[in-house]
Design an enzyme around this catalytic site. Structure first.
Site, PDB file in Angstrom:
ATOM      1  N   GLY A  27      35.095  75.048  -6.768  1.00  0.00           N
ATOM      2  CA  GLY A  27      35.706  74.444  -7.943  1.00  0.00           C
ATOM      3  C   GLY A  27      36.917  75.252  -8.347  1.00  0.00           C
ATOM      4  N   TYR A  29      37.182  77.707 -10.511  1.00  0.00           N
ATOM      5  CA  TYR A  29      36.933  79.133 -10.674  1.00  0.00           C
ATOM      6  C   TYR A  29      35.920  79.689  -9.683  1.00  0.00           C
ATOM      7  CZ  TYR A  29      38.814  78.129 -15.371  1.00  0.00           C
ATOM      8  OH  TYR A  29      39.580  77.718 -16.416  1.00  0.00           O
ATOM      9  N   VAL A  32      30.712  78.042  -4.002  1.00  0.00           N
ATOM     10  CA  VAL A  32      29.258  77.916  -3.971  1.00  0.00           C
ATOM     11  C   VAL A  32      28.757  78.032  -2.532  1.00  0.00           C
ATOM     12  CG1 VAL A  32      27.264  76.505  -4.601  1.00  0.00           C
ATOM     13  CG2 VAL A  32      29.358  76.398  -5.987  1.00  0.00           C
ATOM     14  N   LYS A  47      26.492  80.400  -7.059  1.00  0.00           N
ATOM     15  CA  LYS A  47      27.840  80.119  -7.560  1.00  0.00           C
ATOM     16  C   LYS A  47      28.543  81.450  -7.804  1.00  0.00           C
ATOM     17  CE  LYS A  47      28.560  76.972 -10.804  1.00  0.00           C
ATOM     18  NZ  LYS A  47      28.668  76.339 -12.166  1.00  0.00           N
ATOM     19  N   ASP A 141      29.040  67.223 -20.792  1.00  0.00           N
ATOM     20  CA  ASP A 141      29.782  66.951 -19.553  1.00  0.00           C
ATOM     21  C   ASP A 141      28.899  66.185 -18.568  1.00  0.00           C
ATOM     22  OD1 ASP A 141      31.973  66.942 -17.844  1.00  0.00           O
ATOM     23  OD2 ASP A 141      31.499  68.903 -16.975  1.00  0.00           O
TER      24      ASP A 141
END
Length: 330
Positions: A27, A29, A32, A47, A141
């Site tokens: 992603g 930042y 994984v 992660k 979210d």
């Protein structure tokens, strides 16, 4: 990630009893990986957050809150949090592995889910969200990309990066803390969020669940998020079903309409569980639902507190959402 960086990650994991496995994705930042935890003899998801890529507010506010809340939540339909490790340059978060991946990927590959599969997954989503809300926590979210599947194709709610405590627990309820922060994806947030109105985040989560239900059953999102003006108009109008949706049961369509509506009449989780489409699906109805009704009270916005929201995009231009008049939902 370069092999030298992967070696650093592998070295850190080895010190804590993990063996680095295959790459799973990345992603903004984080990266994984799958890893093997020797003590438990099981595979986990790791992660790895790269501090140099993350914003200061994320590291100081959102990440600690995410870890704190995630550690406190334990439910069969939530991804379990196992452990976090922080070093100078990285934060390692060990999570339950969901080997079947995202529900969104299943829909992209196979199209709309049948009524039986949709019912199973939506009931599990409702069970997980009822538990989260009962703790006074909101997700903020919810989307199909954040619904993962275990070995038995059971729903696992993931990604608590925008979660927060929005009320005391149901036994010590005082007041829902309204949100003013924009969180989530355009296609999944309710109209009151786009309008910049202080909103009840519990009801916002419920709207997102309605978008998920529609998309599971039709294979497409209910509203076009490529144009914000058109998006808000479609939201206010409500979801549309055409002749090609004739295989969807009347009860399922009705439940979707009961969720994707204004805050004054939007269903609570209690009402969703009581809906005819749900009653034949639910095996174990949470016994605390009645006490949670206080979390879903609509907030009446006065004219003095209404305002228009400006959305700042990465290219520096302001969105035309600021030109959309706020409409009353009752």
């Amino acid at each position: 990630m370069a092999s030298s960086q992967a070696k650093v990650v592998s070295t850190i994991l080895e010190k804590h009893g993990y063996q680095l496995g295959r790459y799973l994705g990345k992603g903004a930042y984080a990266i994984v990986w799958e890893a093997y935890f020797k003590k438990w003899r099981t595979n986990v998801a790791v992660k790895v957050l790269l501090k140099e890529r993350a914003e200061a507010e994320f590291l100081s506010k959102f990440l600690p809150r995410e870890i704190q809340i995630w550690k406190s939540l334990k439910h069969p339909n939530l991804i379990n949090f196992y452990q976090s490790i922080e070093t100078t340059n990285r934060v390692y978060i060990m999570l339950e592995l969901a080997p079947r991946g995202e529900v969104m990927d299943i829909i992209r590959m196979k199209g709309a889910c049948d009524e039986k599969t949709t019912g199973k997954w939506f009931e599990q989503l409702c069970q997980g969200m009822a538990y989260i809300h009962s703790k006074g926590v909101v997700h903020r979210d919810l989307k199909l990309e954040n619904l993962l599947l275990d070995h038995n194709d059971n729903i696992k709610i993931s990604d608590f990066g925008f979660c927060k405590y929005a009320a005391a627990d149901i036994n010590n309820f005082k007041q829902v803390q309204l949100s003013e922060t924009y969180c989530g994806s355009y296609a999944y947030v309710p109209p009151e969020v786009l309008q910049g109105i202080p909103y009840n985040p519990f009801l916002s989560d419920v709207w997102s669940m309605g978008v998920i239900l529609y998309t599971m059953r039709t294979g497409k999102l209910p509203f076009d998020d490529s144009n914000l003006r058109r998006l808000l108009k479609q939201m206010i109008k409500g979801p549309i079903f055409t002749q090609k949706h004739k295989a969807i049961s009347i009860e399922c369509k009705d439940l979707i309409h009961c969720i994707l509506r204004g805050v004054s009449t939007r269903y609570s989780l209690h009402a969703i569980f009581d809906h005819p489409w749900m009653t034949h699906l639910v095996k174990n109805r949470p016994d605390y639902l009645q006490d949670m009704e206080v979390f879903y009270q609509p907030f009446n916005i006065t004219k003095s507190s209404q305002r228009l929201m400006t959305v700042q995009h990465s290219n520096g231009h302001e969105s035309f959402v600021k030109d959309i008049p706020i409409k009353s939902w009752g």
